[in-house]
Design a protein around this motif. Structure first.
Motif, PDB file in Angstrom:
ATOM      1  N   ALA A 348       0.803  -1.226   0.000  1.00 23.23           N
ATOM      2  CA  ALA A 348       0.000   0.000   0.000  1.00 23.23           C
ATOM      3  C   ALA A 348       0.834   1.273   0.000  1.00 23.23           C
ATOM      4  O   ALA A 348       0.277   2.376   0.073  1.00 23.23           O
ATOM      5  N   PHE A 349       2.149   1.160  -0.117  1.00 21.23           N
ATOM      6  CA  PHE A 349       2.984   2.339   0.113  1.00 21.23           C
ATOM      7  C   PHE A 349       2.885   3.405  -0.974  1.00 21.23           C
ATOM      8  O   PHE A 349       3.203   4.567  -0.710  1.00 21.23           O
ATOM      9  N   ARG A 350       2.451   3.076  -2.176  1.00 29.19           N
ATOM     10  CA  ARG A 350       2.223   4.142  -3.157  1.00 29.19           C
ATOM     11  C   ARG A 350       1.117   5.071  -2.665  1.00 29.19           C
ATOM     12  O   ARG A 350       1.265   6.300  -2.677  1.00 29.19           O
ATOM     13  N   GLU A 351       0.012   4.470  -2.203  1.00 29.39           N
ATOM     14  CA  GLU A 351      -1.087   5.269  -1.673  1.00 29.39           C
ATOM     15  C   GLU A 351      -0.682   5.981  -0.390  1.00 29.39           C
ATOM     16  O   GLU A 351      -1.025   7.153  -0.175  1.00 29.39           O
ATOM     17  N   VAL A 352       0.059   5.287   0.465  1.00 31.77           N
ATOM     18  CA  VAL A 352       0.500   5.889   1.723  1.00 31.77           C
ATOM     19  C   VAL A 352       1.366   7.119   1.455  1.00 31.77           C
ATOM     20  O   VAL A 352       1.223   8.158   2.120  1.00 31.77           O
ATOM     21  N   THR A 353       2.250   7.035   0.482  1.00 31.44           N
ATOM     22  CA  THR A 353       3.117   8.172   0.166  1.00 31.44           C
ATOM     23  C   THR A 353       2.292   9.380  -0.249  1.00 31.44           C
ATOM     24  O   THR A 353       2.550  10.519   0.183  1.00 31.44           O
ATOM     25  N   GLN A 354       1.295   9.165  -1.083  1.00 29.52           N
ATOM     26  CA  GLN A 354       0.438  10.271  -1.510  1.00 29.52           C
ATOM     27  C   GLN A 354      -0.275  10.918  -0.321  1.00 29.52           C
ATOM     28  O   GLN A 354      -0.372  12.154  -0.234  1.00 29.52           O
ATOM     29  N   PRO A 363       8.350  11.745   2.410  1.00 30.54           N
ATOM     30  CA  PRO A 363       9.324  10.747   1.978  1.00 30.54           C
ATOM     31  C   PRO A 363       9.205  10.623   0.458  1.00 30.54           C
ATOM     32  O   PRO A 363       8.620  11.502  -0.185  1.00 30.54           O
ATOM     33  N   ASP A 364       9.731   9.554  -0.149  1.00 28.37           N
ATOM     34  CA  ASP A 364       9.405   9.294  -1.538  1.00 28.37           C
ATOM     35  C   ASP A 364       9.109   7.812  -1.737  1.00 28.37           C
ATOM     36  O   ASP A 364       9.336   6.981  -0.855  1.00 28.37           O
ATOM     37  N   PHE A 365       8.552   7.509  -2.910  1.00 25.53           N
ATOM     38  CA  PHE A 365       8.140   6.149  -3.239  1.00 25.53           C
ATOM     39  C   PHE A 365       9.025   5.625  -4.351  1.00 25.53           C
ATOM     40  O   PHE A 365       9.356   6.340  -5.289  1.00 25.53           O
ATOM     41  N   ARG A 366       9.423   4.354  -4.235  1.00 25.05           N
ATOM     42  CA  ARG A 366      10.186   3.704  -5.287  1.00 25.05           C
ATOM     43  C   ARG A 366       9.492   2.409  -5.685  1.00 25.05           C
ATOM     44  O   ARG A 366       9.186   1.568  -4.816  1.00 25.05           O
ATOM     45  N   PHE A 367       9.201   2.300  -6.968  1.00 20.47           N
ATOM     46  CA  PHE A 367       8.496   1.143  -7.521  1.00 20.47           C
ATOM     47  C   PHE A 367       9.223  -0.153  -7.135  1.00 20.47           C
ATOM     48  O   PHE A 367      10.459  -0.201  -7.143  1.00 20.47           O
ATOM     49  N   PRO A 368       8.497  -1.229  -6.779  1.00 21.49           N
ATOM     50  CA  PRO A 368       7.033  -1.346  -6.838  1.00 21.49           C
ATOM     51  C   PRO A 368       6.335  -1.062  -5.512  1.00 21.49           C
ATOM     52  O   PRO A 368       5.143  -0.769  -5.515  1.00 21.49           O
ATOM     53  N   ASP A 369       7.053  -1.150  -4.381  1.00 20.90           N
ATOM     54  CA  ASP A 369       6.348  -1.060  -3.095  1.00 20.90           C
ATOM     55  C   ASP A 369       7.198  -0.420  -2.005  1.00 20.90           C
ATOM     56  O   ASP A 369       6.983  -0.666  -0.816  1.00 20.90           O
ATOM     57  N   GLY A 370       8.168   0.422  -2.392  1.00 20.06           N
ATOM     58  CA  GLY A 370       9.120   0.942  -1.427  1.00 20.06           C
ATOM     59  C   GLY A 370       8.827   2.361  -0.966  1.00 20.06           C
ATOM     60  O   GLY A 370       8.685   3.283  -1.781  1.00 20.06           O
ATOM     61  N   LEU A 371       8.717   2.545   0.340  1.00 14.53           N
ATOM     62  CA  LEU A 371       8.663   3.866   0.957  1.00 14.53           C
ATOM     63  C   LEU A 371      10.086   4.175   1.406  1.00 14.53           C
ATOM     64  O   LEU A 371      10.608   3.537   2.318  1.00 14.53           O
ATOM     65  N   ARG A 372      10.717   5.141   0.742  1.00 11.66           N
ATOM     66  CA  ARG A 372      12.124   5.417   1.005  1.00 11.66           C
ATOM     67  C   ARG A 372      12.253   6.575   1.982  1.00 11.66           C
ATOM     68  O   ARG A 372      11.803   7.681   1.718  1.00 11.66           O
ATOM     69  N   ILE A 373      12.873   6.291   3.117  1.00 14.98           N
ATOM     70  CA  ILE A 373      13.063   7.291   4.171  1.00 14.98           C
ATOM     71  C   ILE A 373      14.491   7.812   4.042  1.00 14.98           C
ATOM     72  O   ILE A 373      15.460   7.161   4.438  1.00 14.98           O
ATOM     73  N   GLY A 374      14.626   9.006   3.464  1.00 14.21           N
ATOM     74  CA  GLY A 374      15.940   9.594   3.224  1.00 14.21           C
ATOM     75  C   GLY A 374      16.344  10.491   4.380  1.00 14.21           C
ATOM     76  O   GLY A 374      15.602  11.398   4.774  1.00 14.21           O
ATOM     77  N   LEU A 375      17.531  10.269   4.904  1.00 11.90           N
ATOM     78  CA  LEU A 375      17.960  10.912   6.146  1.00 11.90           C
ATOM     79  C   LEU A 375      19.262  11.682   5.914  1.00 11.90           C
ATOM     80  O   LEU A 375      20.329  11.091   5.759  1.00 11.90           O
ATOM     81  N   SER A 376      19.142  12.984   5.873  1.00 10.98           N
ATOM     82  CA  SER A 376      20.299  13.857   5.678  1.00 10.98           C
ATOM     83  C   SER A 376      20.766  14.325   7.052  1.00 10.98           C
ATOM     84  O   SER A 376      20.115  15.169   7.678  1.00 10.98           O
ATOM     85  N   PRO A 377      21.862  13.793   7.567  1.00  7.00           N
ATOM     86  CA  PRO A 377      22.196  13.963   8.984  1.00  7.00           C
ATOM     87  C   PRO A 377      22.323  15.400   9.462  1.00  7.00           C
ATOM     88  O   PRO A 377      21.983  15.689  10.617  1.00  7.00           O
TER      89      PRO A 377
END
Length: 401
Positions: A348-354, A363-377
């Motif tokens: 469900a992460f495409r919908e969750v990202t929206q 955050p951002d979404f990466r196909f097919p089901d990835g919620l990517r949590i990018g952390l800039s220290p």
């Protein structure tokens, strides 16, 4: 808990140096586009008023002609482990990849294969497909575990007497897996091939030692952890031992031995200037100075330590609060192999990202089901990460309801 983590954070003073917005509750996409620094507002204004507005064309002689090289050397020193004379800022990542891949394969005549992994970033793969077609070369694909990346063993199996070039990413854009640059580079050299490393997801956040690792060529963008802004120019590294034999294919006037000779034929400049083509994107380089200053002040080792703490927090939170919804961790749990983002997986992460974006958590979404949590220290706090992850849990609860 996170208030305590922020209180003891040695880099706690840095997030306040970045521009904050009441339209963002948690920014978890610093690995795609870094926040701007407040110092950049004054630097940009000064550039327009003085360097451009007052000095006008005189600034080319005073600083701009050398800026791709001087800024390249500074990035090389602070973030890449590169001695002077081997780095340059120019063009986009795509254009630099094209120029240097073409130069590299042409420098290994008689070799017919380029090695790349199937999970590399689309730009890298697409460029190689085009160059292979242009030059009559074959792509040898390394099939990788999507949660990991190219290992020394996989590379050793793929390279051989026909290999001209290996193209890999230091940190995988989906999983965040850190490749063993030193070992893979050595394996590639034993086969007589060159190697190009894509540093887009490592420059400025993962300690990198290009000289010590004997790397041939590297390319990276500057709008992620170097916070150069949207469309900021990329950088390239070419080891000094290779520079004389690499001839890049886009022979523009800025790469000529005598830029203003207006010569009848092209003769490349010595050193890194030969890898320039057209007029440098001077305005796009302006914000980079500020972030390079911050990285140098903080130190890459401290940045890496906070990165590992942030990514560990995300994994621990997911295990404790998201796993019950079926969320899995698609990034390495081993800290030695994990970059500065964590990919969580769920159908469900495409919908969750929206829905997160609508509620000002980014955050951002990466196909097919990835919620990517990018952390800039330097710009990310533990509190905003917790806030964002709590909202992920809330939305998954709503969707399950």
């Amino acid at each position: 808990m996170t208030h305590h983590l922020d209180a003891i954070d040695p880099l706690a003073g840095f997030p306040s140096r970045f521009i904050q917005s009441d339209q963002v509750l948690a920014y978890l996409d610093g690995n795609s586009l870094g926040r701007p620094l407040t110092a950049t507002l004054d630097r940009l204004a000064g550039f327009v008023a003085h360097d451009w507005g007052s000095r006008l064309i005189r600034s080319w002689d005073e600083q701009w002609m050398q800026l791709p090289l001087t800024l390249g050397d500074r990035i090389g020193h602070v973030a890449l482990g590169a001695a002077a004379g081997q780095s340059v800022v120019a063009d986009s990542t795509t254009v630099l990849l094209y120029k240097l891949i073409r130069a590299a394969v042409d420098a290994r005549p008689g070799r017919t294969e380029i090695v790349i992994d199937t999970d590399n970033f689309p730009t890298d793969r697409f460029i190689l497909e085009g160059i292979a077609a242009e030059r009559g070369l074959t792509l040898r694909w390394i099939e990788t575990d999507p949660a990991l990346g190219a290992t020394p063993e996989l590379v050793a199996d793929a390279v051989g007497a026909d290999t001209a070039l290996v193209v890999l990413s230091h940190v995988a854009y989906k999983s965040g897996y850190i490749a063993d640059v030193e070992r893979i580079t050595s394996i590639t050299h034993e086969a007589g091939a060159l190697i190009l490393w894509d540093l887009c997801h490592s420059a400025g956040v993962v300690p990198t030692e290009l000289d010590a690792w004997n790397v041939d060529i590297a390319v990276g963008c500057s709008y992620k952890y170097l916070n150069g802004g949207p469309g900021a120019p990329a950088f390239a590294y070419v080891a000094s031992r290779l520079q004389p034999e690499l001839r890049q294919p886009i022979q523009g006037w800025m790469g000529a031995a005598d830029v203003f000779a207006m010569a009848d034929g092209f003769r490349p400049a010595d050193g890194m200037r030969r890898f320039l083509s057209g007029t440098p994107p001077v305005l796009g380089m302006v914000p980079l100075h500020d972030m390079v200053d911050q990285i140098e002040e903080a130190g890459l080792e401290a940045i890496r330590a906070k990165s590992l703490a942030l990514t560990a927090f995300v994994i621990e939170f997911s295990d404790a609060h998201l796993a019950e919804f079926g969320v899995t961790v698609g990034s390495p749990r081993d800290a030695d192999h994990r970059g500065s983002h964590v990919t969580l997986q769920h159908p469900a992460f495409r919908e969750v990202t929206q829905l997160l974006w609508l509620r000002d958590v980014i955050p951002d979404f990466r196909f097919p089901d990835g919620l990517r949590i990018g952390l800039s220290p330097l710009s990310t706090t533990f509190a905003e990460v917790e806030l964002g992850l709590n909202l992920v849990r809330d939305i998954l609860t709503e969707l399950a309801g």
